[in-house]
Structures are given as structure tokens and as C-alpha cells.
Design an enzyme around this catalytic site. Sequence first.
Site, short mmCIF file in Angstrom:
data_model
loop_
_atom_site.label_atom_id
_atom_site.label_comp_id
_atom_site.label_asym_id
_atom_site.label_seq_id
_atom_site.Cartn_x
_atom_site.Cartn_y
_atom_site.Cartn_z
N TYR A 277 0.66 -1.44 0.00
CA TYR A 277 -0.10 -0.03 0.06
C TYR A 277 0.93 1.25 0.03
CZ TYR A 277 -3.80 2.98 1.45
OH TYR A 277 -4.82 4.24 1.87
N LYS B 75 1.21 4.20 -2.76
CA LYS B 75 0.74 5.50 -2.73
C LYS B 75 1.95 6.66 -2.77
CE LYS B 75 -3.53 4.80 -1.53
NZ LYS B 75 -4.81 5.46 -2.41
#
Length: 241
Positions: free
Chosen positions: A153, A157
Site C-alpha cells: 500500500y 501511494k
Amino acid sequence: MDGRVLVTGASRGIGRAIALKLAPAGHSLVLNYRSNHDEADRTAQLIRDVDGEVTLLPFDVGDREACTKALEADLLANGAYYGVVCNAGVHADGAFPAMSEEAWDQVLDTNLGSFYNVLRPLIMPMVRARRGGRIVTITSAAGMMGNRGQVNYSASKAGLIGATRSLSLELAKRRITVNSVAPGLIETEMTLGFAKDEIKRLIPMQRLGRAEEVASAVGFLFSDEASYITGQVLAVNGGLV
Ligand code: NAP
């Protein structure tokens, strides 16, 4: 200021709040989502309740072929977008040594692959329309500072921040601003299973954020007041550093 605005992942959570924030500013909202038709219909109804214009455009942002097909047909029928909010995202957390290939690929494809899949077909029509525009990507505190159990993740990002900054340089002279909003911990379905009491102790404001608080930052970046702001990351995180 009006024009069509695509919000990905707008069936619920932060995406729904963003769509509701932008509708009263006179934008015609196009709501993307993956599969949750009932919730997307609910977002659309909330927009109609405030006399907003809205249409639904479901497709999987991580599936390049599906994106191209849906967006090219939409462009042909309805013309260029004024703005895009790349909000759709998923997480699949776990310690890195145990992280499956599926967890890596799904998170990277959905959160970062979607930047290419969604924006690339839309950019040249926006440029040719010669009316400027707004692009906002929704990144995360995890992309700025890292987070244990979120290597996939955080990578997606952080990549989104690099892509956003670089695209802002390419589009600045076209009056199309490109910025990121980086939420901290926000009360949505995504954070339902999180250990909130423990988390609150780490947040200087000692509470989770609300989707509307993230939407306000996006609303600002879409406004005329933000016309000279591009290539930036606006953190909405209760003071996390
Ligand atoms: P959420 O409540 O889980 O909602 C996710 C939204 O994304 C839903 O509309 C979902 O559609 C859509 N979506 C997921 N995968 C998709 C795909 N492959 N194609 C199209 N749509 C897809 O999440 P949220 O909390 O609102 O998060 C929104 C964004 O903020 C995400 O990018 C997330 O990473 C970021 N963020 C959230 C937090 C937080 O604390 N909540 C913090 C930092 C950053 P369906 O309903 O059809 O599944």
C-alpha cells in the site's frame, strides 16, 4: 466554473464525500465504482437531492482494457473532462515476508496502475479542450511516511505522489493543476477493522478524520482560489508527522 468531473471509487467513503462536495460547485459528476451498484445509486441520489447532475460509470480501475473501453466510449459520447479525482483504492495488509503475489499485484494495480489506466486516455482531450482543469489523486499518510504491514500500500501511494508531481510539470502550462491529498486515518469501511483506540493515541488531534474533511481539501483544490497550486501534497491527517 463547471464541467464534467470523474471521481473514481465514488460509491462510498471518501469518494462519495468528494462527489457531494463538488456537485454544488456546478460540476457534472461522473461516478466510477467497481461493483457496489446500490451504494453508487445512493451517492447519485444524494447528488440529485441537491439538484446536481450525475451519471454512473462502473469499471475496474486496475483493469487497463476495461478502463480504456469505458473511458473511450464515454469521451466519444460526452466529450472531455474538466476534472478527475483518482480516489479508488484498496489495501491488503500483512507482514512483507508473508505477502502474497496477489496482495502485491492487486494493491499496486488498483492504487497506482489506475493512475495510468484512468488518466492517460483523458489527458489529451482535456488539453485539446483548452479550458484548464483539475486533477487530484488521493494518496495516504502511508505513502509519505511508510507503515508497518503496508509495504504494498505504501509503495503504491508513494508512487502516486511521484506520478502526480511529474504530471503536474507536464500540464502546468496548460492550466491543468495536478495535486495529491494525503489522508491520515479516516472513518470509512476501509478502516472498520483497525484498532482505533491504539491509533488515536498516535494522532495529535486524538481522533480519526471524517470523509467530509478530506473532501473539503479536494473541493479547495478544485476551486478558483487554488488556481496557482500544482504539484503539491496536501495532508489531511490530524497533525501526524
Ligand atoms: P472505501 O470506503 O473502501 O471505498 C473504496 C471505493 O473505491 C469504493 O467506491 C470502491 O467501489 C472503489 N474501488 C475499490 N477498488 C476499485 C476498483 N478496482 N475499481 C473501481 N473502484 C474501486 O475506501 P475509502 O476509505 O473511502 O478510501 C478512498 C481512498 O482514500 C483510497 O484510495 C484510500 O487508499 C485512500 N485513503 C483512505 C484512508 C482511510 O483511512 N480511509 C486513509 C488514507 C488514504 P465498490 O464500492 O464498487 O467496491
